[in-house]
Design a protein around this motif. Structure first.
Motif, PDB file in Angstrom:
ATOM      1  N   GLU A 103       7.337   9.677  -0.253  1.00 45.54           N
ATOM      2  CA  GLU A 103       6.278   8.703  -0.533  1.00 45.54           C
ATOM      3  C   GLU A 103       6.537   7.497   0.389  1.00 45.54           C
ATOM      4  N   ILE A 104       5.466   6.996   0.997  1.00 48.10           N
ATOM      5  CA  ILE A 104       5.670   5.903   1.966  1.00 48.10           C
ATOM      6  C   ILE A 104       4.933   4.655   1.502  1.00 48.10           C
ATOM      7  N   ILE A 105       5.677   3.555   1.467  1.00 45.75           N
ATOM      8  CA  ILE A 105       5.079   2.267   1.084  1.00 45.75           C
ATOM      9  C   ILE A 105       5.085   1.324   2.290  1.00 45.75           C
ATOM     10  N   ASP A 106       3.919   0.797   2.606  1.00 43.93           N
ATOM     11  CA  ASP A 106       3.801  -0.256   3.624  1.00 43.93           C
ATOM     12  C   ASP A 106       3.694  -1.574   2.860  1.00 43.93           C
ATOM     13  N   LEU A 107       4.713  -2.403   2.972  1.00 41.69           N
ATOM     14  CA  LEU A 107       4.754  -3.622   2.149  1.00 41.69           C
ATOM     15  C   LEU A 107       3.594  -4.572   2.435  1.00 41.69           C
ATOM     16  N   LEU A 108       3.215  -4.706   3.705  1.00 41.82           N
ATOM     17  CA  LEU A 108       2.142  -5.604   4.154  1.00 41.82           C
ATOM     18  C   LEU A 108       2.397  -7.069   3.815  1.00 41.82           C
ATOM     19  N   THR A 143      10.445   8.885  -7.719  1.00 41.18           N
ATOM     20  CA  THR A 143      11.232   9.641  -6.736  1.00 41.18           C
ATOM     21  C   THR A 143      12.734   9.565  -6.993  1.00 41.18           C
ATOM     22  N   GLY A 144      13.209   8.449  -7.527  1.00 40.86           N
ATOM     23  CA  GLY A 144      14.638   8.294  -7.784  1.00 40.86           C
ATOM     24  C   GLY A 144      15.480   8.035  -6.538  1.00 40.86           C
ATOM     25  N   ARG A 145      14.826   7.989  -5.413  1.00 42.35           N
ATOM     26  CA  ARG A 145      15.570   7.763  -4.160  1.00 42.35           C
ATOM     27  C   ARG A 145      14.726   6.875  -3.243  1.00 42.35           C
ATOM     28  N   ALA A 146      15.421   6.028  -2.466  1.00 41.31           N
ATOM     29  CA  ALA A 146      14.655   5.154  -1.563  1.00 41.31           C
ATOM     30  C   ALA A 146      15.470   4.750  -0.347  1.00 41.31           C
ATOM     31  N   VAL A 147      14.750   4.524   0.736  1.00 38.45           N
ATOM     32  CA  VAL A 147      15.329   3.932   1.949  1.00 38.45           C
ATOM     33  C   VAL A 147      14.393   2.811   2.374  1.00 38.45           C
ATOM     34  N   VAL A 148      14.974   1.663   2.731  1.00 38.17           N
ATOM     35  CA  VAL A 148      14.170   0.527   3.174  1.00 38.17           C
ATOM     36  C   VAL A 148      14.421   0.305   4.666  1.00 38.17           C
ATOM     37  N   ILE A 149      13.342   0.122   5.411  1.00 34.82           N
ATOM     38  CA  ILE A 149      13.458   0.073   6.875  1.00 34.82           C
ATOM     39  C   ILE A 149      12.811  -1.191   7.437  1.00 34.82           C
ATOM     40  N   HIS A 150      13.577  -1.955   8.198  1.00 30.16           N
ATOM     41  CA  HIS A 150      12.970  -3.062   8.961  1.00 30.16           C
ATOM     42  C   HIS A 150      13.822  -3.378  10.176  1.00 30.16           C
ATOM     43  N   GLU A 151      13.240  -4.067  11.156  1.00 27.61           N
ATOM     44  CA  GLU A 151      13.993  -4.322  12.384  1.00 27.61           C
ATOM     45  C   GLU A 151      14.712  -5.668  12.402  1.00 27.61           C
ATOM     46  N   GLY A 152      14.422  -6.529  11.460  1.00 29.34           N
ATOM     47  CA  GLY A 152      15.143  -7.803  11.381  1.00 29.34           C
ATOM     48  C   GLY A 152      16.586  -7.550  11.002  1.00 29.34           C
ATOM     49  N   PRO A 153      17.468  -8.543  11.175  1.00 29.76           N
ATOM     50  CA  PRO A 153      18.884  -8.365  10.863  1.00 29.76           C
ATOM     51  C   PRO A 153      19.103  -7.988   9.398  1.00 29.76           C
ATOM     52  N   ARG A 154      20.235  -7.344   9.136  1.00 30.65           N
ATOM     53  CA  ARG A 154      20.478  -6.746   7.825  1.00 30.65           C
ATOM     54  C   ARG A 154      20.782  -7.776   6.737  1.00 30.65           C
ATOM     55  N   GLN A 158       0.842  -1.202   0.000  1.00 34.82           N
ATOM     56  CA  GLN A 158       0.000   0.000   0.000  1.00 34.82           C
ATOM     57  C   GLN A 158       0.874   1.247   0.000  1.00 34.82           C
ATOM     58  N   VAL A 159       0.538   2.190  -0.850  1.00 35.25           N
ATOM     59  CA  VAL A 159       1.179   3.506  -0.761  1.00 35.25           C
ATOM     60  C   VAL A 159       0.365   4.275   0.265  1.00 35.25           C
ATOM     61  N   VAL A 160       0.937   4.452   1.454  1.00 30.57           N
ATOM     62  CA  VAL A 160       0.138   5.068   2.522  1.00 30.57           C
ATOM     63  C   VAL A 160       0.261   6.591   2.497  1.00 30.57           C
ATOM     64  N   LYS A 161       1.252   7.084   1.725  1.00 29.00           N
ATOM     65  CA  LYS A 161       1.377   8.530   1.583  1.00 29.00           C
ATOM     66  C   LYS A 161       2.029   8.802   0.238  1.00 29.00           C
ATOM     67  N   GLN A 162       1.406   9.670  -0.542  1.00 23.83           N
ATOM     68  CA  GLN A 162       1.953  10.012  -1.857  1.00 23.83           C
ATOM     69  C   GLN A 162       3.036  11.075  -1.687  1.00 23.83           C
ATOM     70  N   GLY A 163       4.094  10.950  -2.459  1.00 25.97           N
ATOM     71  CA  GLY A 163       5.158  11.955  -2.410  1.00 25.97           C
ATOM     72  C   GLY A 163       5.950  11.939  -3.692  1.00 25.97           C
ATOM     73  N   THR A 164       6.945  12.829  -3.790  1.00 30.11           N
ATOM     74  CA  THR A 164       7.668  12.943  -5.057  1.00 30.11           C
ATOM     75  C   THR A 164       9.183  12.849  -4.908  1.00 30.11           C
ATOM     76  N   ASP A 165       9.697  13.026  -3.665  1.00 29.26           N
ATOM     77  CA  ASP A 165      11.146  13.218  -3.520  1.00 29.26           C
ATOM     78  C   ASP A 165      11.931  11.978  -3.091  1.00 29.26           C
ATOM     79  N   ILE A 166      11.317  11.138  -2.314  1.00 36.68           N
ATOM     80  CA  ILE A 166      12.027   9.949  -1.820  1.00 36.68           C
ATOM     81  C   ILE A 166      10.983   8.898  -1.424  1.00 36.68           C
ATOM     82  N   THR A 167      11.312   7.623  -1.645  1.00 41.04           N
ATOM     83  CA  THR A 167      10.393   6.549  -1.258  1.00 41.04           C
ATOM     84  C   THR A 167      10.911   5.888   0.022  1.00 41.04           C
ATOM     85  N   LEU A 168      10.071   5.864   1.049  1.00 42.82           N
ATOM     86  CA  LEU A 168      10.424   5.149   2.272  1.00 42.82           C
ATOM     87  C   LEU A 168       9.609   3.857   2.288  1.00 42.82           C
ATOM     88  N   ILE A 169      10.309   2.723   2.368  1.00 43.08           N
ATOM     89  CA  ILE A 169       9.639   1.418   2.274  1.00 43.08           C
ATOM     90  C   ILE A 169       9.817   0.667   3.588  1.00 43.08           C
TER      91      ILE A 169
END
Lengths: 326, 389
Positions: free
Chosen positions: A233-238, A255-266, A197-208
């Motif tokens: 822009e925020i994506i909730d993978l679900l 957006t051309g830019r992204a950061v992926v975030i999770h708490e499990g090991p890298r 789900q795209v929970v927030k629309q944006g243009t500059d960076i994608t946070l996943i």
């Protein structure tokens, strides 16, 4: 519409599914009169009795193994493993059997079952009660893995998981059980498994992100907007498996830019997979390397230091700013 | 061909000092006065520590923990039969035994307050740390026993007194596959292991009757081909006697034993549990009357080993010891050496591999941006003294 927390929403989904389909069986340790250590099965034993809400002997492999038998026979078992830190006992049953029956019988025998387990840190729990190992299941061909992040999607995803014809791992971010309330509609909803789900629309960076890490992600996004004037822009993978490649690449293309975030090991975590897919499909659109904010490659520390391990909004913000200023 | 019954060993139940403090003189084990007082002391120390930790937990000064109150006789009655060279593989309600083996009280407090340092066995103590997952420790105990046999045989097998392993698990754990595997391995390889089952009749909310259909856990020993016995787990003398016989057998090379100790979990499962949801308070109250400590105290008094006055003095001594340890531990909780989050990377492997060092640096830099420099060399936390008197 009724406002409720995630624990209540999961409970509601179980109640609705059991009411609708007599083949839905809840089983696990302490799910009966005790109503689960997190009270997720509240009211179910009283309503449906011991044949459909089964307190099992203390044996996770036993729970999942017998659930496989039940599922093949025609039931729809929804198993509760008390904490995800104990689901290694039953991993063999999932990997060697639940995930394979359809394939090895060429579709003749199927295993429509759900394994629910609270996962993740942040509640000052004791040892073995805070892990985040969803990647193991995503790495196991034949299983589906979904992780909700709030009450509404928790209820909808659980319905989808129960209705799914294949085994589904449903990991519950326990730190979110009673963290916030949300409107949940009167009518039963589902969410397609395999769709982010795209929970927030944006243009500059994608946070996943997904699960409990969505909180840190949303907080960081707020700071980015307010302090940096950036539109994330925020994506909730679900759905962790199957992963929704289309939604991810469509956003990154924009957006051309992204950061992926999770708490499990890298290492070999979900971010690694997301970034690989971005590289495969939209490398030419990238303005900066895709960064990841994850748990470190160590067992989550005991609770005196668990906050240092977990992704927080500061870490997400730092990574996002680094990406934006690349 | 006629059907004929197969003769199987019978399972005994052993009780020596009953709930009213009445003694079966014929069965009374010979334990010298000094040892009796020592056993009582550690049972008391464990009880008072547990009660103190509960208070601390309610005040937000301790994390969630499983109480051990009510299980002291099982831990102490059995552990007292092994020596320093033997091994102790606990589950998580063997507080008395851990303290007697030489774990500092501070370690216990550190562990349940979220510090890994608390799980590190003190130098020279052949114990594994507390094991939170269920029944998995039993395989480690079997493995240690198998290694003892291999070592013994490689030395010519001439040792008259073999080493032994004392290990613990609950009634709930008896349902795990690991439990079956451990008992079977120990039997097949004749491992010198004493399996102590704390049958406290509840696995969180699930009563024994929903856990298994067999009348005793002890009878499973028959199936594995090892001796089994059921004892009153609130009777420290009965536990001592059964464990003593098991240890003697193991030392002679006769293999493992399963001892089921019947007790009752008078406390919640952990401080996060509410037993009112699944059992009556009357049931719990009834079992509280069978507590091991008062009956042991009465025995010691009647025997002239420990008068009421001496007992009170001992209680004061124990409380002073706990108070000092709590104070010491709470200082440690605040020490930067223990709080340093960068130490999460230091003990995963013998050396820190480059990718992990990179993550460590990343976390260090992250804290620096928040104005905290954890990379300054911190004073090493002082290792507290053993709680063994």
């Amino acid at each position: 519409m009724a406002e409720m927390n995630m624990a209540k929403a999961i409970n509601l989904a179980l109640l609705e599914a059991m009411t609708k389909d007599p083949k839905v069986i809840v089983m696990g340790e302490d799910v009966g009169p005790d109503e689960g250590v997190f009270r997720i099965t509240e009211g179910l034993y009283a309503k449906f009795g011991g044949d459909r809400v089964i307190d099992t002997p203390l044996a996770e492999s036993g729970i999942i193994g017998t659930a496989i038998g039940m599922a093949i026979y025609g039931m729809k078992p929804v198993c509760e493993i008390q904490f995800s830190g104990f689901d290694y006992y039953n991993y063999h049953q999932l990997e060697s059997h639940a995930a394979r029956f359809r394939n090895r019988t060429r579709g003749r025998l199927t295993v429509p079952m759900v394994m629910r387990a609270p996962y993740g840190g942040g509640i000052r729990a004791l040892e073995h009660h805070s892990e985040s190992r969803e990647a193991i299941y995503a790495h196991t061909p034949g299983l589906k893995v979904v992780i909700p992040s709030g009450p509404r999607n928790a209820r909808a995803l659980l319905h989808s998981a129960i209705q799914d014809p294949d085994p589904v791992i449903y990991y519950e971010p326990k730190a979110c059980y009673r963290l916030f309330r949300e409107d949940v509609p009167e009518t039963m909803e589902t969410l397609p498994i395999g769709k982010a789900q795209v929970v927030k629309q944006g243009t500059d960076i994608t946070l996943i992100s997904y699960g409990a890490s969505m909180r840190a992600t949303l907080e960081a996004a707020e700071s980015l907007e307010e302090e940096d004037g950036v539109k994330p822009e925020i994506i909730d993978l679900l759905s962790i498996c199957p992963l929704d490649t289309d939604t991810i690449i469509e956003s990154v293309r924009k957006t051309g830019r992204a950061v992926v975030i999770h708490e499990g090991p890298r290492t070999c975590g979900l971010a690694a997979e997301v970034i690989a897919r971005i590289n495969e499909k939209v490398l030419e659109y990238l303005e900066a390397p895709v960064l990841r904010v994850t748990g470190y490659d160590v067992p989550i520390p005991y609770f005196s230091k668990e906050q240092a391990y977990l992704p927080d909004s500061d870490k997400v913000l730092n990574a996002a700013r680094k990406t934006l200023s690349f | 061909m006629p059907r004929k019954p197969i003769e199987l060993p019978k399972i005994e139940y052993l009780s020596i000092l009953n709930e009213h403090g009445e003694l079966d003189k014929e069965l009374e084990p010979k334990i010298d006065n000094k040892s009796l007082i020592e056993m009582y002391r550690y049972m008391l120390l464990a009880r008072r520590t547990d009660e103190r930790m509960l208070l601390m937990q309610r005040q937000g000064r301790c994390g969630t923990f499983p109480q051990s109150s009510g299980h002291e006789a099982i831990s102490m009655g059995s552990i007292f039969n092994i020596n320093k060279n033997d091994w102790h593989v606990p589950a998580y309600r063997e507080l008395a035994g851990l303290l007697w083996r030489g774990w500092p009280l501070e370690h216990i407090l550190l562990y349940w307050n979220g510090f890994e340092e608390g799980a590190s066995p003190p130098e020279g103590v052949n114990d594994l740390p507390v094991c939170v997952p269920i029944a998995s420790q039993l395989l480690h105990a079997a493995g240690i026993g198998m290694a003892m046999n291999i070592e013994d045989r490689s030395e010519g097998g001439k040792k008259k007194e073999k080493k032994v392993v004392m290990t613990y698990f609950g009634d709930g754990a008896s349902s795990e596959g690991d439990c079956h595997e451990a008992l079977n391995f120990a039997a097949v390889f004749n491992a010198p292991v004493v399996f102590m089952c704390l049958n406290n009749q509840y696995a969180i909310s699930v009563p024994l009757s929903k856990q298994m259909k067999n009348e005793t856990i002890a009878q499973r020993a028959v199936a594995y081909g090892m001796p089994g016995i059921k004892v009153d787990g609130n009777d420290v003398l009965a536990v001592y006697q059964a464990a003593k016989e098991a240890v003697e057998r193991a030392r002679k090379g006769e293999g493992p034993t399963l001892i089921e100790c019947l007790t009752y979990r008078v406390t919640p499962h952990t401080t996060a549990d509410d037993p009112k949801r699944y059992r009556s308070e009357d049931e719990t109250k009834e079992w509280m009357l069978r507590d091991s400590l008062p009956r042991f105290a009465k025995y010691l008094e009647t025997k002239g080993v420990l008068s009421e006055k001496e007992r009170n003095a001992l209680e004061e001594e124990v409380d002073t010891q706990i108070k000092a340890a709590v104070q010491n531990a709470e200082e440690m909780f605040k020490s930067e050496a223990l709080l340093n989050p960068l130490n999460m990377f230091d003990h995963l492997y013998e050396d820190v591999p480059p990718y992990l060092q990179e993550q460590k640096d990343e976390l260090r830099d992250h804290f620096k941006t928040k104005g905290k420099d954890w990379s300054n060399p911190q004073k090493k936390a002082q290792t507290p003294a053993s709680s063994r008197q």
